[in-house]
Design an enzyme around this catalytic site. Structure first.
Site, short mmCIF file in Angstrom:
data_model
loop_
_atom_site.label_atom_id
_atom_site.label_comp_id
_atom_site.label_asym_id
_atom_site.label_seq_id
_atom_site.Cartn_x
_atom_site.Cartn_y
_atom_site.Cartn_z
N HIS A 244 -74.42 -39.03 73.40
CA HIS A 244 -73.96 -38.42 72.16
C HIS A 244 -73.45 -39.46 71.17
O HIS A 244 -73.54 -39.25 69.96
CB HIS A 244 -72.87 -37.38 72.45
CG HIS A 244 -73.40 -36.14 73.11
ND1 HIS A 244 -74.17 -35.21 72.44
CD2 HIS A 244 -73.29 -35.69 74.39
CE1 HIS A 244 -74.50 -34.23 73.26
NE2 HIS A 244 -73.98 -34.49 74.45
N ASN B 233 -80.30 -38.07 71.96
CA ASN B 233 -79.06 -37.63 72.63
C ASN B 233 -79.22 -37.70 74.15
O ASN B 233 -78.34 -38.17 74.87
CB ASN B 233 -78.70 -36.22 72.21
CG ASN B 233 -77.68 -36.21 71.09
OD1 ASN B 233 -76.98 -37.18 70.87
ND2 ASN B 233 -77.62 -35.09 70.38
N ASP C 110 -84.74 -30.86 59.16
CA ASP C 110 -84.39 -30.89 60.58
C ASP C 110 -85.02 -32.15 61.18
O ASP C 110 -86.21 -32.41 61.01
CB ASP C 110 -84.91 -29.64 61.29
CG ASP C 110 -84.38 -29.57 62.71
OD1 ASP C 110 -83.33 -28.97 62.91
OD2 ASP C 110 -85.05 -30.12 63.62
N ASP D 86 -74.55 -39.56 67.36
CA ASP D 86 -73.67 -39.58 66.19
C ASP D 86 -74.01 -40.73 65.27
O ASP D 86 -73.99 -40.59 64.03
CB ASP D 86 -72.21 -39.70 66.63
CG ASP D 86 -71.72 -38.44 67.32
OD1 ASP D 86 -72.41 -37.41 67.21
OD2 ASP D 86 -70.66 -38.48 67.95
N ASP E 293 -78.45 -31.38 63.78
CA ASP E 293 -79.28 -32.37 63.07
C ASP E 293 -79.97 -31.74 61.87
O ASP E 293 -81.05 -32.16 61.48
CB ASP E 293 -80.32 -32.96 64.03
CG ASP E 293 -81.22 -31.89 64.64
OD1 ASP E 293 -80.86 -30.71 64.56
OD2 ASP E 293 -82.28 -32.24 65.20
#
Length: 773
Positions: A508, A503, A495, A512, A538
Site C-alpha cells: 500500500h 498494491n 480510473d 500511495d 484510484d
C-alpha cells in the site's frame, strides 16, 4: 477660611452639573446612533433577503425556460396528427412537472386556444382563447421571447402565473404556445425561507402591479393591484433601479413599512416584462426594541442623576473621615503593588507594558520561556521590529485603536522567535495612563490545527487534491458560468489501469506513492482554473472550464494519458507503470445537471475499460443505473462484532439509496440520514473502545479517519437532496467500503492477534456476491 473650604465643594457641584449634561448628550447621541444603526441594519437585511430570493427565483426561471424550450424543440412538424407522439409528449410533460416543484403544470395550446396536451389530464381539450398567455404571443409572436402572463385566477380556484414560449409552424406562422404555470404554494415555501422575523413578509408581484404570492399567507391581498400613484411599487418602477429599499405605507397591508424591492428580469431569458420581489417589515416592529431602549436609557439617566446627587453629598460628608485613613491606604497600596509585581513575574502568560508607540518598557520572564528572549533584551525595542511583515500593518492598526481608548482582544499576529522562526501569538491589550498593558499566549499549535482541519474538510488527505465536497462546489460554479457565457464544460472521469497490481505486488505504501505521483502529473497538465479531484481509491475527476470545442477535451485527455505512461520510481528502487481509462462527458451535450454529467462520464470510463483500457471514450446518451452496495469476503475484518455492524451500515446505506432513487419523502430521508449518522457514530465508538482496550498502535490515525467520515455524512445529505442519487451511489460506496479496506482490515488482524472473537468462516456474509469494481 470657611470660604476657602467651601470652594472645592462648589467646584465639584459645577463639575457634576457638567458631567450630567455630558452624560445626557452621550445618551442622546447613543440613542440617535442606535436608531440610525437599526435603520441601516434593517435596510441591509431586507436588501440581502430580496437579493437572495431574486437570485433563487432567477435560477428557477432559467430552469423553467430551458425546460419549455426543450419541450418546444421536441414538437416536430405533424406531431399532432400522431396519437403516439401526443401520448409521449403528455407523459413527458407529467415527468417534467414532477421534477420541478415550482411548476404546477405544463400545457401545449393551439392558435385557437385549445389545450392539445398537458401534464394534467383534466385540462386536455379545454378551449381558453381569452388567456393572456395565448393572446400576447399571438399578437406579437417572437420565438426568443419568454412571455410572462399577468396573474389570473384559474377555473379551479388558485391564482396562477404562466411562463410561455411561442410555437412556429413549418412556414414560420404562429402555431400556438407551450406554457408552464407557476405553483404559488411552492413559491410561498421558497419566499418564506428568507423571512427572518415573525412580522416580516415576502411578496412576488408581476410587473403590472398584480400581487401573485404573499408569504405568510394572506388571502385578501393576492390579486390586488399595487400599481397606484404614490405606492411603494410605483415609486420603485419610476426610479428605474434594479433594487431599492423604500419606506412608506404598504398598499397591501396599510401599515407603515420598510420594503426592499428587487427586479427579476434576466437579460438572457428575453422576458417581455419584469417580476418584482418585495421583502418588508412593519416599521413599528422594527423600532420597538429601540423605543424600549430609549425608555430604559431615560430611567438609567434619571437614576444616575439622583444617585450622583446623593453620592456627591455623602462623599463630601465623609471626605474628612477619609483623610485620616490615607496613610493606612498608602501602606496597603504598597503591599498590593508588591503582590502584583510578584504575580507579574510568576505568571505563565506573556505579560508586557509598553508606550503608545508600541515600544516595550517592561516584560515578564515568560518571554524567555516561550520566545527565547530575556526580558531585558526586548525592553526599549519596538514590537513592530519582531512582527511578521505581512502582519505589521494590522498590528499598527490595533495600536492606533488602543491609543483611541479601545480594548483589543483575540488579535493574532506572528512574532519572531529568537531562533528566527515565527510563532502565532494571541494578544489582549488595553491602554491606560499613556501605557499599553498586554497579555498574550502562544497559539501556534491551535493555528496549525485549524489549518489542518480546513485542509481535511476540502482536500484529499493523501494527494492534497480537491475532495468530493470541493469538487461538487467547483463543478456547480463551472456549470453556472458555462450557462451564463454559453461555453462548454468537460468532465473527465479517470480510473487507473493496473493500480491494484501495484498494491498487491509492492504494498500500500507504493500504491500511495503512485497516487501522489499521478496527482502531481495531472496538476501539471491542466490549467490553474481547472479542478483536479480524487473521489476515492484510484478514481479521479477533472473539470475543464470554459471550453469552446469538444475536441479540446479530447486533446487534454490524450495529454493526460501521456502523463500517466512514464515509469514511476518506488522507494524500493524498482519502478512500476500504470495506465488510465478516461470517460468524458460534455455540458450541455451530454447533460445539463451535475449528476447526469458525472454518471455519463463514469459510464464512458467503463466503456474505455471494456474496450481495452488506457484510452479515452466520450459519453453516449445514457448511463447505467447503480445497483445496491454489497459486502463480499474482502470486507470481512474477522471480528464478529465489527462485521455485524458493517452489515447494518450497508443495509442503512442501501435503504437511503432506494429512497433517493424513488424520490421518497424528504422527511423520511432525513430520518434515514439521522439513523445512518447515529449508527456510524456507535460503530466508531465500538472500534475506539476496542483500540483503547488492546492498545492499537495506529489508533490516532484511525480516529482521525472516523472524524473525517462523520463529517462526510453531512456533505452527503446536502448532495443527495440536490438530486444526485446516481453519483451518490459511488460516493457512499467509496465512503464505507474504502474505509473498511484501508483501515478496518488492519484493525481486525491486530485484534485477532490479541485474541478477539473472529467471525465464523461459515457465516452468510462470506458468500455475498462481489460488488462492482
Amino acid at each position: 477660611m470657611a470660604s476657602t473650604r467651601r470652594r472645592p465643594f462648589v467646584s465639584e457641584w459645577l463639575i457634576f452639573a457638567v458631567c450630567v449634561l455630558v452624560i445626557g448628550a452621550v445618551f442622546a447621541y447613543t440613542n440617535v446612533h442606535d436608531h440610525a444603526h437599526i435603520t441601516d441594519n434593517e435596510r441591509q437585511r431586507l436588501a440581502t433577503a430580496a437579493t437572495v430570493t431574486s437570485d433563487v427565483l432567477s435560477h428557477h426561471l432559467f430552469s423553467i425556460g430551458a425546460t419549455l424550450d426543450n419541450v418546444r424543440g421536441g414538437l416536430r412538424p405533424g406531431w399532432l396528427a400522431r396519437e403516439d407522439a401526443v401520448a409521449v409528449c403528455r407523459e413527458r410533460l407529467k415527468t417534467l412537472v414532477d421534477a420541478m416543484p415550482s411548476v404546477r403544470g405544463i400545457l401545449v395550446m393551439d392558435p385557437a386556444g385549445k389545450i392539445v396536451t398537458a401534464a394534467r389530464d383534466e385540462l386536455i381539450g379545454q378551449i381558453l382563447p381569452q388567456r393572456q398567455y395565448l393572446q400576447v404571443p399571438m399578437r406579437h409572436p417572437d420565438r426568443d421571447t419568454l412571455y410572462v402572463s399577468p396573474p389570473y385566477q384559474s377555473v379551479s380556484g388558485p391564482w396562477l402565473l404562466n411562463l410561455t414560449y411561442a410555437l412556429a409552424g413549418q412556414s414560420g406562422e404562429f402555431a400556438g404556445v407551450v406554457s408552464a404555470a407557476l405553483d404559488p404554494k411552492a413559491l410561498a415555501v421558497l419566499l418564506g425561507s428568507v423571512r427572518y422575523a415573525a412580522d416580516a413578509w415576502v411578496a412576488f408581484v408581476h410587473g403590472n402591479g398584480t400581487l401573485f404570492v404573499w408569504e405568510p399567507e394572506r388571502g385578501d391581498v393576492v390579486g390586488k393591484s399595487l400599481a397606484l400613484p404614490g405606492t411603494l411599487f410605483t415609486r420603485f418602477l419610476e426610479s428605474g433601479l434594479d433594487a431599492a429599499v423604500l419606506e412608506g405605507t404598504s398598499r397591501a397591508t396599510g401599515e407603515p413599512s420598510m420594503v426592499a424591492l428587487h427586479r427579476v428580469q434576466p437579460a438572457e431569458l428575453h422576458m417581455d416584462g419584469p417580476l418584482i420581489i418585495a421583502v418588508g417589515r412593519n416599521l413599528e416592529a422594527v423600532y420597538a426594541p429601540w423605543w424600549h431602549g430609549l425608555w430604559r436609557s431615560l430611567l438609567i439617566y434619571g437614576l444616575l442623576v439622583l444617585g450622583g446627587i446623593a453620592g456627591l453629598a455623602v462623599v463630601q460628608h465623609r471626605r474628612r473621615l477619609a483623610l485620616r485613613a490615607i496613610e493606612e491606604r498608602e501602606a496597603q497600596l504598597r503591599a498590593i503593588q508588591s503582590e502584583l509585581e510578584t504575580l507579574f513575574t510568576l505568571a505563565p502568560s506573556l505579560l508586557g507594558i509598553g508606550d503608545l508607540q508600541g515600544t516595550f518598557r517592561k516584560l515578564n520572564p515568560a518571554w524567555e520561556k516561550w520566545l527565547g528572549y530575556a526580558s531585558t533584551e526586548l525592553e526599549g525595542l519596538s514590537c513592530l521590529d519582531f512582527i511578521h511583515p505581512q502582519d505589521r500593518e494590522a498590528t499598527k492598526a490595533r495600536i492606533a485603536e488602543l491609543v483611541q481608548g479601545r480594548t483589543i482582544t483575540n488579535f493574532v499576529a506572528r512574532f519572531r522567535h529568537k531562533n528566527g522562526m515565527y510563532r502565532f501569538i494571541e494578544w489582549h491589550a488595553a491602554a491606560r495612563d499613556g501605557c499599553i498593558y498586554a497579555a498574550a499566549q502562544d497559539v501556534t499549535q491551535r493555528q496549525e490545527l485549524e489549518r489542518t482541519l480546513e485542509q481535511m474538510a476540502y482536500h484529499d488527505r493523501l494527494t492534497g487534491l480537491a475532495n468530493r465536497a470541493l469538487l461538487f462546489d467547483r463543478l456547480s460554479q463551472a456549470l453556472f458560468n458555462a450557462r451564463r457565457k454559453q461555453t462548454m464544460v468537460a468532465i473527465l472521469f479517470i480510473d487507473l489501469d493496473g493500480f491494484k497490481g501495484v498494491n498487491d505486488q509492492y504494498g500500500h505504501d507504493a500504491g500511495d506513492l503512485v497516487l501522489k505521483t499521478i496527482a502531481e502529473r495531472f496538476l501539471a497538465r491542466v490549467r490553474a482554473t481547472d479542478t483536479v479531484a480524487r473521489t476515492g481509491g484510484d478514481e479521479f475527476v477533472i473539470v475543464l472550464n470554459e471550453l469552446n470545442r469538444a475536441d479540446e477535451a479530447g486533446l487534454v485527455a490524450q495529454n493526460l494519458l501521456e502523463a500517466v505512461a512514464p515509469d514511476i520510481a518506488l522507494a524500493s528502487g524498482t519502478t512500476c507503470r500504470v495506465g488510465a481509462s478516461i470517460g468524458i462527458s460534455l455540458f450541455p451535450h451530454d447533460g445539463i445537471d451535475m449528476d447526469t454529467l458525472l454518471m455519463a462520464a463514469d459510464a464512458a470510463m467503463y466503456q474505455a475499460k471494456k474496450a481495452g483500457k488506457n484510452q479515452t471514450v466520450f459519453a453516449d446518451d445514457g448511463c447505467q443505473n447503480a445497483g445496491a452496495i454489497v459486502l463480499d469476503s474482502r470486507h470481512l475484518v474477522g471480528v464478529a462484532e465489527i462485521d455485524r455492524q458493517h452489515e447494518g451500515l450497508v443495509l442503512l446505506v442501501n435503504r437511503l439509496l432506494d429512497a433517493a432513487r424513488t424520490h421518497g419523502d424528504q422527511a423520511a430521508m432525513e430520518r434515514l440520514f439521522h439513523e445512518l449518522a447515529g449508527a456510524t457514530a456507535q460503530h466508531f465508538a465500538t472500534e475506539h473502545a476496542l483500540m483503547q482496550r488492546y492498545g492499537y498502535p495506529r489508533q490516532a490515525g484511525h480516529d482521525a479517519a472516523h472524524d473525517y467520515l462523520l463529517a462526510e455524512v453531512d456533505n452527503f445529505r446536502g448532495e443527495i437532496f440536490k438530486g444526485g442519487d446516481q453519483f451518490m451511489f459511488s460516493l457512499l460506496e467509496a465512503w464505507l467500503l474504502e474505509h473498511i479496506l484501508a483501515e478496518d482490515l488492519a484493525l481486525g488482524h491486530f485484534l485477532q492477534e490479541q485474541g478477539m472473537e473472529a467471525t465464523a468462516s461459515g457465516e452468510e456474509n462470506v458468500a455475498l456476491p462481489p460488488m462492482r469494481g
